[in-house]
Design an enzyme around this catalytic site. Structure first.
Site, PDB file in Angstrom:
ATOM      1  N   GLU A 101      41.773  36.468  47.721  1.00 29.16           N
ATOM      2  CA  GLU A 101      42.391  36.008  46.473  1.00 29.16           C
ATOM      3  C   GLU A 101      42.304  37.111  45.419  1.00 29.16           C
ATOM      4  O   GLU A 101      41.463  38.010  45.497  1.00 29.16           O
ATOM      5  CB  GLU A 101      41.672  34.755  45.952  1.00 29.16           C
ATOM      6  N   ASP A 156      39.589  31.716  36.953  1.00 29.73           N
ATOM      7  CA  ASP A 156      39.881  33.161  36.943  1.00 29.73           C
ATOM      8  C   ASP A 156      40.430  33.729  35.621  1.00 29.73           C
ATOM      9  O   ASP A 156      41.292  33.112  34.997  1.00 29.73           O
ATOM     10  CB  ASP A 156      40.968  33.491  37.977  1.00 29.73           C
TER      11      ASP A 156
END
Ligand code: FRU
Length: 533
Positions: free
Chosen positions: A237, A55
């Protein structure tokens, strides 16, 4: 795990000098190496020098610099104890690799999170004249997890008073301890002007929680959102929450991004969004139905930059260009994963319904090397028309064109990228089925994972014309339909570079009139970042 790490290190030593991100000198000393020549290495997308990345984290603009932190494991090309890698850009296009910003410590690995400019020095970490940057991240304690506890994720902070060059973790961490919930992570923080407080949006299992704070150190629960909205095929998330002006009006709505894994529209990871109102405590969605920011298989955990100056006013987004279904086994060497190109998010409103449009940032146009406007030849049977473009530059390019959709036409139309060994990547619109698709079934190496889905589809209502705007970069394709109304991002791993492009359609009347084709420069070819150290 140990053997894998040893082999990786050995491989690095043999093939190139292995930087952990701490060692930027290698690139400066060896300009050839700075070009990143590996087979599948994207040339105009951000990727780490070596090692594993997932990420994007802590994206913040400060003092003329765009910071990009990212989930990073320098010691292997598979996920492991997470650090925050770091890179800086002055133009969103060229990046300079920086030393690792945050290392794991006794409280845990450093999972995803955000960073803000604490302009009023509410945290006291800086001064009024030198406000600190504050990073807010998740501590993931794998020992606690292994021991069977549910409390292994908590939130911590770190600060920098030297423009993000060095970071100090706060001695009072964690600032938000775990209340007994297994998935409790990925804080995105912003300053809420109207109530004069910091707001944190946090993913909690398959919902989000909102918290508020006066000083970034002490947090109070505000509300929960999501039990009855959006997709719930997996864990939520990397949320984000921000105001966005409705294009062409004076209205502003709040937009919430939430990644979900698994449960994406084409399998595995994807990012959904909601539009609505936020009063400083509660978020109320306009609609509970799920909307996806990108229908492709390979755009996950994307969030937006904090503190873009009002004079700029854009909402800038970046995603991780992979999918947890196969991210750890894609056939790249030395490094794993790249980010998407930076995109501007625009909010469009029609009949009380709001949807996000994604556009490549205009800064990318500096990469256009060679421009070719091509007028396609019209033959009777378009599916047999020869390649329109034959150029090794197709491997690193941008293409724009527009189809007409003749009345009564029901078949598919689109383009095919090909190489000399018969592999193909197909982008199309199935007019009758009303589906945009990317077919990577015969695109090259697909057998590293059964979950590397062949055909990804997205529902689409077109008008009489359909615009396609495509970015191809070594192993990635980003397809923007009708100025970004629909986006699909897809990885591919061709045995040889694609060097031919052909159109397909069963009706010559649908052929695009003009095709704009640009080969693009590598962002690594020279050091244009303009950074001063
Ligand atoms: C999303 C994610 C986050 C987590 C990070 C760990 O891809 O699972 O929820 O913080 O990756 O690397």
């Amino acid at each position: 795990m140990k053997i894998q790490k040893l082999l990786f290190l050995l491989f690095c030593i043999i093939t190139t000098s292995c930087g952990s991100g701490k060692n930027n000198k290698r690139l400066d000393a060896n300009p050839e190496q700075a070009r990143y020549p590996e087979k599948y290495r994207p040339q105009f997308h951000f990727s780490p020098e070596t090692g594993w990345m997932n990420d994007p984290n802590g994206m913040v603009y400060y003092g003329g610099e765009y910071h990009l932190f990212y989930q990073y494991y320098p010691d292997s090309t598979v996920w492991g104890p997470m650090h925050w890698g770091h890179a800086i850009s002055t133009d969103l296009v060229h990046w300079t690799h920086m030393p690792v910003a945050l290392y794991p410590d006794s409280l845990g690995y450093i999972f995803s999170g955000s960073a803000v400019t604490d302009a009023k020095n509410s945290s006291g970490f800086g001064t009024g004249s030198n406000p600190p940057l504050v990073a807010i991240f998740t501590y993931h304690n794998s020992e606690l997890e292994k021991g069977g506890s549910n409390t292994f994720q908590s939130q911590g902070i770190a600060w920098s008073i030297d423009k993000g060059r060095t970071w100090t973790k706060y001695s009072g961490n964690p600032v938000l301890p775990n209340p007994g919930k297994r998935d409790f992570r990925d804080p995105k923080v912003f300053w809420h002007k109207e109530t004069g407080k910091w707001i944190m949006i946090l993913a909690v299992h398959d919902r989000v929680n909102l918290f508020s704070s006066a000083d970034l150190k002490s947090w109070s629960f505000e509300s929960e959102f999501g039990a009855d909205a959006g997709a719930h095929g997996g864990v939520w998330e990397c949320p984000d929450l921000f105001p966005l002006k409705v294009f062409g009006s004076d209205d502003t709505k709040w937009v919430m991004l939430v990644s979900i894994n698994p449960g994406g529209p084409n399998g595995g990871s994807a990012t959904q969004y909601f539009t609505g109102e936020f009063d400083g405590s509660h978020f109320t969605a306009d609609e509970k139905a799920v909307k996806w920011i990108d229908w492709g298989t390979d755009n996950y955990a994307g969030v937006t930059w904090s503190d873009i100056p009002e004079a700029d006013g854009r909402r800038l987004f970046l995603g991780w260009m992979s999918n947890w279904n196969y991210a750890t086994v894609v056939p790249t060497s030395l490094w794993r994963s790249a980010m998407t190109i930076p995109r501007e998010l625009i909010l469009s409103g029609e009949n009380g319904k709001y949807f996000l449009i994604s556009r490549p940032v205009s800064e990318l146009s500096v990469l256009k090397k060679e421009v070719k406007s091509i007028v396609p030849r019209v033959k009777d049977n378009m599916s047999d028309a020869g390649p329109l473009i034959e150029d090794p530059g197709l491997n690193q390019c941008e293409i724009e064109f527009e189809y007409r959709i003749p009345d009564g036409y029901h078949d598919s139309l689109g383009i095919i990228l090909e190489n000399n060994i018969g592999e193909q990547l197909v982008f199309g619109f199935s007019v009758e089925a009303k589906l945009i698709f990317i077919d990577r079934t015969n695109s090259g190496n697909t057998n590293f994972s059964k979950r590397f889905v062949g055909v990804a589809t997205a529902p689409y209502e077109s008008g009489k014309r359909l615009k396609m705007h495509l970015f191809i970069d070594a192993s990635s394709a980003e397809l923007f339909i009708d100025e970004g109304k629909l986006v699909m991002t897809s990885l591919f791993f061709a045995g040889e570079k694609y060097s031919k492009l052909r159109f397909f359609s069963k009706n010559p009347g649908s052929f695009p009139e003009i095709v704009n084709y640009y080969t693009l420069e590598s962002i690594w070819a020279d050091k244009k970042s303009g950074l001063k150290f």
